[in-house]
Design a protein around this motif. Structure first.
Motif, PDB file in Angstrom:
ATOM      1  N   GLY A 172      -0.082  -3.384 -10.091  1.00  0.00           N
ATOM      2  CA  GLY A 172      -0.166  -2.574  -8.873  1.00  0.00           C
ATOM      3  C   GLY A 172      -1.585  -2.093  -8.614  1.00  0.00           C
ATOM      4  O   GLY A 172      -2.088  -2.154  -7.489  1.00  0.00           O
ATOM      5  N   TYR A 173      -2.235  -1.631  -9.668  1.00  0.00           N
ATOM      6  CA  TYR A 173      -3.617  -1.166  -9.534  1.00  0.00           C
ATOM      7  C   TYR A 173      -4.526  -2.296  -9.060  1.00  0.00           C
ATOM      8  O   TYR A 173      -5.344  -2.114  -8.156  1.00  0.00           O
ATOM      9  N   LYS A 198      -6.112  -2.000  -0.114  1.00  0.00           N
ATOM     10  CA  LYS A 198      -6.443  -0.644   0.357  1.00  0.00           C
ATOM     11  C   LYS A 198      -7.318  -0.641   1.580  1.00  0.00           C
ATOM     12  O   LYS A 198      -7.946  -1.575   1.953  1.00  0.00           O
ATOM     13  N   VAL A 207       3.896  -5.661  -8.521  1.00  0.00           N
ATOM     14  CA  VAL A 207       3.303  -4.365  -8.162  1.00  0.00           C
ATOM     15  C   VAL A 207       4.137  -3.195  -8.662  1.00  0.00           C
ATOM     16  O   VAL A 207       3.696  -2.052  -8.574  1.00  0.00           O
ATOM     17  N   LYS A 220       0.830  -1.209   0.000  1.00  0.00           N
ATOM     18  CA  LYS A 220       0.000   0.000   0.000  1.00  0.00           C
ATOM     19  C   LYS A 220       0.861   1.254   0.000  1.00  0.00           C
ATOM     20  O   LYS A 220       0.652   2.170  -0.800  1.00  0.00           O
ATOM     21  N   TYR A 244      -3.806  -3.169  -5.458  1.00  0.00           N
ATOM     22  CA  TYR A 244      -4.215  -2.080  -4.566  1.00  0.00           C
ATOM     23  C   TYR A 244      -5.702  -2.201  -4.212  1.00  0.00           C
ATOM     24  O   TYR A 244      -6.113  -1.871  -3.099  1.00  0.00           O
ATOM     25  N   LEU A 297       2.695   1.699  -3.367  1.00  0.00           N
ATOM     26  CA  LEU A 297       1.818   2.189  -4.429  1.00  0.00           C
ATOM     27  C   LEU A 297       1.361   3.619  -4.181  1.00  0.00           C
ATOM     28  O   LEU A 297       1.240   4.407  -5.120  1.00  0.00           O
ATOM     29  N   GLU A 298       1.122   3.977  -2.934  1.00  0.00           N
ATOM     30  CA  GLU A 298       0.712   5.343  -2.624  1.00  0.00           C
ATOM     31  C   GLU A 298       1.850   6.339  -2.792  1.00  0.00           C
ATOM     32  O   GLU A 298       1.616   7.546  -2.848  1.00  0.00           O
TER      33      GLU A 298
END
Length: 180
Positions: A172-173, A180, A166, A128, A176, A131-132
């Protein structure tokens, strides 16, 4: 009108055996499951050839290895739920199909996709934050208080276990949506 696959099973096995090493196969009325070892050939070309030879439409799901029969059965149940939304004569790879075609991520889908990481909150947090931070390993490792190489090793191990990278935008999307 649907045609039962039994009528074409010999042709299907003959064509696929040219490109893959078939271990076993199961047939029911409208589905055939072929168990095979890794192939270097293109299954997509085989599906197109087979569809034109017997004038039929196919859905092919090529998957990563399953550890046991229960995992395979769970994956097939999910695949059969989403198959009506899929294009025919196309090969769908790995579990990405499940995430890209399912509007609601259930616990069963999470278990299937995340495998041994299903209850690993530390890995959820790692992914998380990575990716963020727009997949920037340097920024994410600072936020996680990890060495950059440690972060990359975790992400690489995740890819080996799940088949999802990822570091790739689409993978990755999709992941996620679960973490999330």
């Amino acid at each position: 009108m649907k045609t039962k696959i039994n009528e074409y099973s010999n042709i299907i096995i003959e064509i696929f055996s040219q490109a893959i090493d078939i271990d076993n196969y199961l047939i029911n009325d409208y589905n055939m499951i072929i168990f095979f070892n890794y192939s270097t050939g293109g299954i997509k070309e085989l599906v197109e050839s087979l569809a034109s030879d017997i004038y039929s439409k196919f859905l092919v799901y090529e998957s990563i290895n399953y550890k046991n029969k229960e995992e395979l059965e769970q994956a097939l149940k999910i695949f059969l739920k989403v198959k009506d939304k899929l294009a025919y004569n196309k090969v769908y790879l790995d579990n990405k199909i499940f995430l890209s075609e399912i509007s609601e991520v259930t616990e069963d889908v999470k278990k299937l996709v995340l495998s041994e990481y299903y209850k690993d909150k530390e890995m959820y947090k790692t992914i998380k934050i990575f990716l963020e931070n727009n997949q920037n390993a340097s920024n994410a490792s600072k936020e996680l208080f990890l060495h950059r190489n440690t972060l990359n090793q975790r992400l690489d191990k995740f890819q080996v276990i799940t088949g999802f990278n990822v570091k790739n935008f689409i993978d990755g999307y999709l992941i996620y949506q679960i973490v999330k």
